[in-house]
Design an enzyme around this catalytic site. Sequence first.
Site, PDB file in Angstrom:
ATOM      1  N   LYS A 275      27.983 -10.781  26.185  1.00  0.00           N
ATOM      2  CA  LYS A 275      28.218 -10.978  24.756  1.00  0.00           C
ATOM      3  C   LYS A 275      29.623 -11.532  24.538  1.00  0.00           C
ATOM      4  O   LYS A 275      30.520 -11.287  25.342  1.00  0.00           O
ATOM      5  CB  LYS A 275      28.117  -9.629  24.021  1.00  0.00           C
ATOM      6  CG  LYS A 275      26.710  -9.069  23.904  1.00  0.00           C
ATOM      7  CD  LYS A 275      26.741  -7.733  23.153  1.00  0.00           C
ATOM      8  CE  LYS A 275      25.351  -7.127  23.055  1.00  0.00           C
ATOM      9  NZ  LYS A 275      24.407  -7.887  22.225  1.00  0.00           N
ATOM     10  N   ARG A 349      14.699  -3.246  25.280  1.00  0.00           N
ATOM     11  CA  ARG A 349      13.234  -3.229  25.435  1.00  0.00           C
ATOM     12  C   ARG A 349      12.843  -2.895  26.871  1.00  0.00           C
ATOM     13  O   ARG A 349      11.761  -2.366  27.102  1.00  0.00           O
ATOM     14  CB  ARG A 349      12.664  -4.586  24.970  1.00  0.00           C
ATOM     15  CG  ARG A 349      13.076  -5.754  25.796  1.00  0.00           C
ATOM     16  CD  ARG A 349      12.907  -7.083  25.065  1.00  0.00           C
ATOM     17  NE  ARG A 349      13.952  -7.285  24.053  1.00  0.00           N
ATOM     18  CZ  ARG A 349      14.035  -8.356  23.268  1.00  0.00           C
ATOM     19  NH1 ARG A 349      13.121  -9.306  23.353  1.00  0.00           N
ATOM     20  NH2 ARG A 349      15.002  -8.468  22.381  1.00  0.00           N
TER      21      ARG A 349
HETATM   22  N1  BES Z   1      22.032  -3.904  21.326  1.00  0.00           N
HETATM   23  C1  BES Z   1      21.647  -5.230  21.014  1.00  0.00           C
HETATM   24  C2  BES Z   1      21.156  -5.390  19.577  1.00  0.00           C
HETATM   25  C3  BES Z   1      22.160  -5.147  18.482  1.00  0.00           C
HETATM   26  C4  BES Z   1      22.756  -6.214  17.841  1.00  0.00           C
HETATM   27  C5  BES Z   1      22.439  -3.887  18.061  1.00  0.00           C
HETATM   28  C6  BES Z   1      23.639  -6.001  16.827  1.00  0.00           C
HETATM   29  C7  BES Z   1      23.324  -3.673  17.035  1.00  0.00           C
HETATM   30  C8  BES Z   1      23.920  -4.736  16.407  1.00  0.00           C
HETATM   31  C9  BES Z   1      20.522  -5.685  21.945  1.00  0.00           C
HETATM   32  O1  BES Z   1      20.543  -5.138  23.205  1.00  0.00           O
HETATM   33  C10 BES Z   1      20.659  -7.161  22.105  1.00  0.00           C
HETATM   34  O2  BES Z   1      21.634  -7.578  22.638  1.00  0.00           O
HETATM   35  N2  BES Z   1      19.682  -7.916  21.627  1.00  0.00           N
HETATM   36  C11 BES Z   1      19.691  -9.322  21.708  1.00  0.00           C
HETATM   37  C12 BES Z   1      18.342  -9.787  22.167  1.00  0.00           C
HETATM   38  C13 BES Z   1      18.277 -11.234  22.529  1.00  0.00           C
HETATM   39  C14 BES Z   1      19.097 -11.507  23.774  1.00  0.00           C
HETATM   40  C15 BES Z   1      16.831 -11.619  22.757  1.00  0.00           C
HETATM   41  C16 BES Z   1      20.020  -9.866  20.319  1.00  0.00           C
HETATM   42  O3  BES Z   1      19.557  -9.292  19.340  1.00  0.00           O
HETATM   43  O4  BES Z   1      20.773 -10.823  20.241  1.00  0.00           O
HETATM   44 MN    MN Z   2      21.764  -6.233  24.531  1.00  0.00          MN
END
Ligand code: BES
Ligand code: MN
Length: 495
Positions: A275, A349
Amino acid sequence: MKTQLSFAPPAEVETECLAVVVLDQGSKDKVEVSVEASDSAIKGATADVMASGEVTGKIFETTLLHRPAKLKAKRLLLLGGGKAKNFTASELRELAGATVRFLKPKGIRSFALLVPESAQTETAVKAIVEGAFVGNFDPDTYKSDRKDQKMDSITVIARGDQARVQKALDEGRIIGESQNFTRDLVNEPSNRMTPTILAERARKMAQEVGLKFEAHGADKIKELKMGAFWGVAQGSDEPPALIMMRYEPADAPASPVLGLVGKGVTFDTGGISIKPADGMEKMKYDMAGAAAMIGAMRAIALLKPKVRVTAIICATENMPSGKAQKPGDIQIAMSGKSIEIINTDAEGRLVLADGLCYARQLGCTHLIDAATLTGAVVVALGYVNAGVFANDEKMYERFNRATDEAGEKFWRLPLDEEYKDNIRSNIADIVNSGGRWGGAVNAAMFLKEFAEDTPWLHLDIAGTAWMEENKAWIAKGPSGIAVRSLVEFAREFKD
Ligand code: BES
Ligand code: MN
Ligand code: ZN
């Protein structure tokens, strides 16, 4: 915070502050405020200020009077509750929270709140106590100049059947404290809330309230062939934890068994699909789903509904390292499904896939998972509603009733078969990321593959588990979303 009941006439209650609700009885633009009390002393003490036109009854409006005439209370607080026709237990819950947050910084440590005349007493008492606990939580744990501004006690002034009102008060306290227990867990940064620490906190709680408890590490995860969970955990030096809690009261039927599965990613860097630095610190709350399940289990153990509940928490960090999984890797989930890892940041997931499968193997007949799963749900619903997905209408209807009861906002999102195209893989059964469009649905479709034919609900709380702003009734920081709804659901749950 101590919770007390009083059945005395409000004028007789000795307190730092007596809070009474003011409602606007007028229709549309016409304002017609009245105090929700028929007590003549209160009517007398409020007559002048009510006649002044200063009090509009707007929701969260506060009017504080000192030394109110003929009342034993030192102060009288008029709490605006908005339009009378829209006034429900939800508003009352938030008003109680707002009262705590209004009085705390003034150095007031105890107060009394009069149950509004028009409200159903027991529902009102429970909501007031829940709201007061929610309002009493502050997230500034590590400030060295922390002013402990906690409210020490609340007195609810009620009427009606003493035993039943007392029960409502006790229930409100259990639920409010459990929600705050969840918020405490979520508030901790990842160096102080590792999977191991999360398991220890859950263990201590389980012992206190009499839940069966087990926690396992990497060996058990591998032994169970939880390849999806391990795929995430393998990149981290911090050991993962598979946490299990069981509530099995003797008077409950063998079936149904409700399974609560929580995403416990104690820090989500994204892994190799790392990230951006900006805002990454917030990913300490990526275990809010797990914390919600742990808090709900606490309340369930104390409220003792006649139904079996099992919680499964999949706790791990998501880290990049020489051992971390990489985009393109294939993992075999516990269910036997092969997963192509497109994006290591879609880790929630993966851990839930094996958690859901394990819950089914343990005999859960109904499943609910909670997770801060997608940024896409925040895009779709903002910070107001959490997302809910369901493969079963009856279960959804029940949950919807529970959220109403709890005063939490969830909005249903779809699971049409067409979305399944988004998670097809060329090389494996399924990919872990369906891309940007419909991201919250794609994630839910992925989980649906692992719930299989078991009635299941998925709660995506990414936008609602952390409050970005202070509100009148709740501090910014961890919200404890889903705890109350899960508890209400479990209490009403039968086959
Ligand atoms: N933990 C994150 C989702 C999240 C985003 C929680 C903002 C709280 C605030 C999750 O693990 C994630 O990174 N999801 C990705 C999925 C994508 C790579 C398909 C996302 O939502 O960008
Ligand atoms: Mn994530
Ligand atoms: Zn995550």
